[in-house]
Design a protein around this motif. Structure first.
Motif, short mmCIF file in Angstrom:
data_model
loop_
_atom_site.label_atom_id
_atom_site.label_comp_id
_atom_site.label_asym_id
_atom_site.label_seq_id
_atom_site.Cartn_x
_atom_site.Cartn_y
_atom_site.Cartn_z
N MET A 1 0.85 -1.19 0.00
CA MET A 1 0.00 0.00 0.00
C MET A 1 0.89 1.24 0.00
O MET A 1 1.82 1.34 0.80
N SER A 2 0.61 2.19 -0.88
CA SER A 2 1.42 3.40 -0.96
C SER A 2 1.12 4.33 0.22
O SER A 2 0.13 4.15 0.93
N ARG A 3 2.00 5.31 0.42
CA ARG A 3 1.81 6.29 1.49
C ARG A 3 0.47 7.01 1.34
O ARG A 3 -0.26 7.21 2.33
N ALA A 4 0.12 7.40 0.13
CA ALA A 4 -1.14 8.11 -0.10
C ALA A 4 -2.33 7.23 0.27
O ALA A 4 -3.29 7.69 0.89
N GLN A 5 -2.27 5.94 -0.11
CA GLN A 5 -3.36 5.03 0.21
C GLN A 5 -3.49 4.82 1.72
O GLN A 5 -4.60 4.73 2.25
N GLU A 6 -2.35 4.75 2.40
CA GLU A 6 -2.38 4.57 3.86
C GLU A 6 -3.04 5.76 4.55
O GLU A 6 -3.82 5.60 5.49
N ILE A 7 -2.72 6.97 4.08
CA ILE A 7 -3.30 8.17 4.69
C ILE A 7 -4.80 8.20 4.47
O ILE A 7 -5.58 8.46 5.40
N VAL A 8 -5.23 7.90 3.24
CA VAL A 8 -6.67 7.91 2.94
C VAL A 8 -7.39 6.87 3.78
O VAL A 8 -8.47 7.13 4.34
N ALA A 9 -6.80 5.68 3.90
CA ALA A 9 -7.42 4.62 4.70
C ALA A 9 -7.51 5.03 6.17
O ALA A 9 -8.53 4.79 6.84
N ALA A 10 -6.46 5.67 6.68
CA ALA A 10 -6.42 6.03 8.10
C ALA A 10 -7.41 7.13 8.47
O ALA A 10 -7.80 7.24 9.63
N VAL A 11 -7.81 7.95 7.50
CA VAL A 11 -8.79 9.00 7.80
C VAL A 11 -10.22 8.54 7.51
O VAL A 11 -11.14 9.35 7.47
N GLY A 12 -10.37 7.24 7.30
CA GLY A 12 -11.72 6.70 7.12
C GLY A 12 -12.10 6.37 5.71
O GLY A 12 -13.28 6.08 5.43
N GLY A 13 -11.14 6.41 4.79
CA GLY A 13 -11.43 6.08 3.40
C GLY A 13 -11.84 7.29 2.57
O GLY A 13 -12.16 8.35 3.11
N ALA A 14 -11.81 7.11 1.27
CA ALA A 14 -12.11 8.22 0.35
C ALA A 14 -13.53 8.76 0.55
O ALA A 14 -13.76 9.97 0.42
N ASP A 15 -14.47 7.87 0.89
CA ASP A 15 -15.86 8.31 1.07
C ASP A 15 -16.03 9.21 2.29
O ASP A 15 -17.05 9.90 2.42
N ASN A 16 -15.04 9.20 3.18
CA ASN A 16 -15.11 10.02 4.39
C ASN A 16 -14.46 11.39 4.19
O ASN A 16 -14.43 12.20 5.10
N ILE A 17 -13.92 11.63 2.99
CA ILE A 17 -13.24 12.89 2.71
C ILE A 17 -14.17 13.82 1.94
O ILE A 17 -14.52 13.56 0.79
N ALA A 18 -14.57 14.90 2.59
CA ALA A 18 -15.42 15.89 1.92
C ALA A 18 -14.58 16.78 1.03
O ALA A 18 -15.00 17.17 -0.06
#
Length: 584
Positions: A1-18
């Motif tokens: 998993m890339s760094r970017a993917q890890e960050i997105v996953a840790a903040v709750g996934g892409a659907d959790n990003i407004a």
């Protein structure tokens, strides 16, 4: 998993990003639900210096100088195409709409100042390093940069950094207009009109009349029967800030007057027709007068009581920077240089910066001694950004604001450095420069400045080392974390019981079978990460029936299984089954 993917996953996934924006060192998330964020998981990611939960659903991730790269990597992820898309202006407008209380306009004002300067932080830093290079050569006697008859090559070097400060009004006008939802090129054009050779050449027009006022030359020219005061606008910041605010009112009024199908032509035309004369006749002279008055007043105070500025500035900055309220002081520095030829705020500011970096150095020393790998990485990156870039945010957000014991020790360093500057009569500089090791030569007297920042640095560092930056509980937690990390680094054999193996087999079946699994790994004490070929084959209901506490698709085709305290055995068993299927 890339760094970017890890960050997105840790903040709750892409659907959790407004929405997602960034500043000089931080990723700024506006989340759908902040409770889904795992701060510990974010801070454990390689390259992340720290995480800062904020009010509401806002969340910041401190990256440092690589923030632009990480920002681009996250936005390039396929799953981010499903995330809520909002512009910077939309995010700020939403934040303002949530603001409560009668002083919300104060927040909006400081945000306006901040966003007018923040985008040009990079070129300001670049120019300051060129100035530092020139100052070093001047100190070594290689070339006299103050000479009026320098060689053409060194005049060209001057142009490399002067370009930033001369055209600063146009840059600020662009950013300020953009912040106020006005065509930014319109703001830049209005400001650029009073900086053209034609406008400057009016000072040599036969109709121009010049008089001496308080030792300063003041020129006025007749424009269609109206007297217009001529000014040099290079390096000014108050003028574009005032102009953009007035332009926003005119621009939005014109958009209401003209139909949409002709706005592209007539709104810019009438905006220029109105705002360029208003700026030249009224806003320009008023802005310069305002800036000069403030600069002269502060210079008088600094001349008669240098100890006031020397102590006040470094003691205030630690509280202004986290709130973004330091930008007005940065504007005053530029005004001082433009109107007085020197600035006296940056010298005391250096005492604060180096006290901040000294505290970080103390944390780094303790993290090395205690073998705290995570804090060592955070402190190292923050210290390098500070000492060589003059940027304090990685230290503040990554370390100091997380550990309350640091601030009192850092403030002692600020006070010591400020007192030394004040007793020595103050420190001046003729250039805008970030206070780092590389820019020391631009300050005068340099010896006084070096003594002050060294005292600030080592005072804060020693106090942090002697008394520690953690409470006993935090220290014990860090020690336990280091021990867990060391144990995890050691080779070990995971024993899988028959019960765990049977349950793992049921989970694999519910996940679509071994052929639907690309990889499986333990990512936390109770969680297993599984990457699948096709998420449509994953049966969440069957997983629950098979005894799994929870299953969440954190990003496209990536699932987190909440497996309990035996997650390690389940992950190992699943990996073995997948490998056996692949080899069979």
């Amino acid at each position: 998993m890339s760094r970017a993917q890890e960050i997105v996953a840790a903040v709750g996934g892409a659907d959790n990003i407004a929405s997602l924006t960034h500043c000089a060192t931080r990723l700024r998330f506006e989340l759908v639900d902040a409770s889904k964020v795992s701060v510990e998981q974010v801070e454990a990611i390689n390259g992340v210096m720290g995480a800062v939960p904020q009010g509401g659903n806002r969340f910041q991730v401190i990256i440092g100088g690589a923030v632009q790269t990480v920002f681009n990597e996250i936005n390039a992820l396929p799953e981010m195409s499903k995330a809520g898309a909002m512009s910077d202006a939309d995010v700020k407008a939403a934040a303002r709409a949530k603001a409560k209380g009668k002083f919300a306009f104060v927040d909006a004002f400081f945000e306006y100042l901040s966003d007018s300067f923040r985008p040009i932080l990079g070129v300001l830093l670049g120019a300051s390093l060129i100035i530092a290079f020139a100052a070093v050569l001047d100190a070594l006697g290689v070339v006299d940069f103050r000479s009026a008859d320098k060689a053409a090559g060194w005049v060209f070097v001057d142009a490399m950094w002067r370009s930033v400060f001369y055209f600063l009004p146009i840059m600020v006008a662009y950013n300020a207009a953009k912040k106020l939802d006005v065509d930014p090129w319109l703001g830049a054009t209005v400001m650029g009109a009073v900086m053209t050779p034609e406008f400057i050449g009016l000072s040599d027009n036969p109709a121009t009349k010049c008089v001496e006022v308080l030792g300063e030359k003041s020129c006025t020219v007749d424009i269609f029967g109206l007297p217009m005061q001529l000014q040099g606008y290079g390096g000014q910041v108050f003028v574009p800030l005032i102009m953009a605010a007035v332009l926003a009112v005119v621009y939005k009024l014109l958009k209401k007057i003209f139909p949409e199908n002709v706005q592209m032509v007539f709104v810019p035309f009438f905006s220029m027709l109105l705002m360029i004369p208003v700026t030249a006749f009224l806003i320009g002279p008023m802005g310069i007068w305002l800036g000069s008055s403030i600069g002269v007043g502060l210079a008088w105070l600094n001349t008669n009581a240098p100890i006031v500025f020397a102590i006040l500035i470094p003691m205030l900055y630690p509280f202004l920077v986290p709130l973004g309220l330091h930008w007005p002081l940065n504007a005053l520095m530029l005004i001082n240089i433009q109107n007085l030829g020197y600035d006296f705020i940056q010298g005391p500011m250096g005492a604060w910066n180096f006290a901040c970096f000294g505290a970080t150095a103390g944390v780094l020393f303790l993290s090395i001694r205690d073998k705290d790998a995570v804090m060592k990485q955070t402190a190292t990156g923050a210290l390098m950004a500070g000492l060589f870039g003059g940027i304090s945010e990685p230290s503040l957000y990554g370390i100091h604001l997380r550990f309350k014991r640091i601030y009192p020790r850092m403030l002692v360093g600020c006070f010591v450095g400020g007192v030394i500057v004040g007793i020595g009569g103050g420190v001046k500089t003729s250039a805008f420069a970030f206070t780092s090791l590389l820019t020391i030569p631009v300050f005068s007297p340099m010896v006084l400045y070096v003594i002050a920042i060294a005292a600030a640095f080592f005072t804060a560092m020693i106090l942090v080392i002697v008394s520690d930056y953690r409470t006993p509980e935090q220290k014990a937690e860090a020690k336990a974390g280091a021990e867990r990390a060391n144990q995890a680094a050691q080779p070990r054999v995971v024993v899988v019981g028959e019960g765990q193996a049977n349950q793992a087999q049921q989970w694999l079946k519910a996940l679509g079978g071994e052929e639907n699994i690309l990889e499986s790994e333990l990512i936390a004490e109770t969680r297993v990460r599984v990457k699948v070929v096709d998420s449509a084959k994953v049966d969440v209901a069957a997983l629950k029936e098979a005894g799994l506490d929870g299953a969440v698709e954190v990003s496209d085709k990536v699932w987190h299984l909440v497996a309990g305290l035996d997650a390690d055995q389940y992950a190992t068993s699943m990996s073995r089954m997948i490998a056996a299927k692949a080899n069979g």
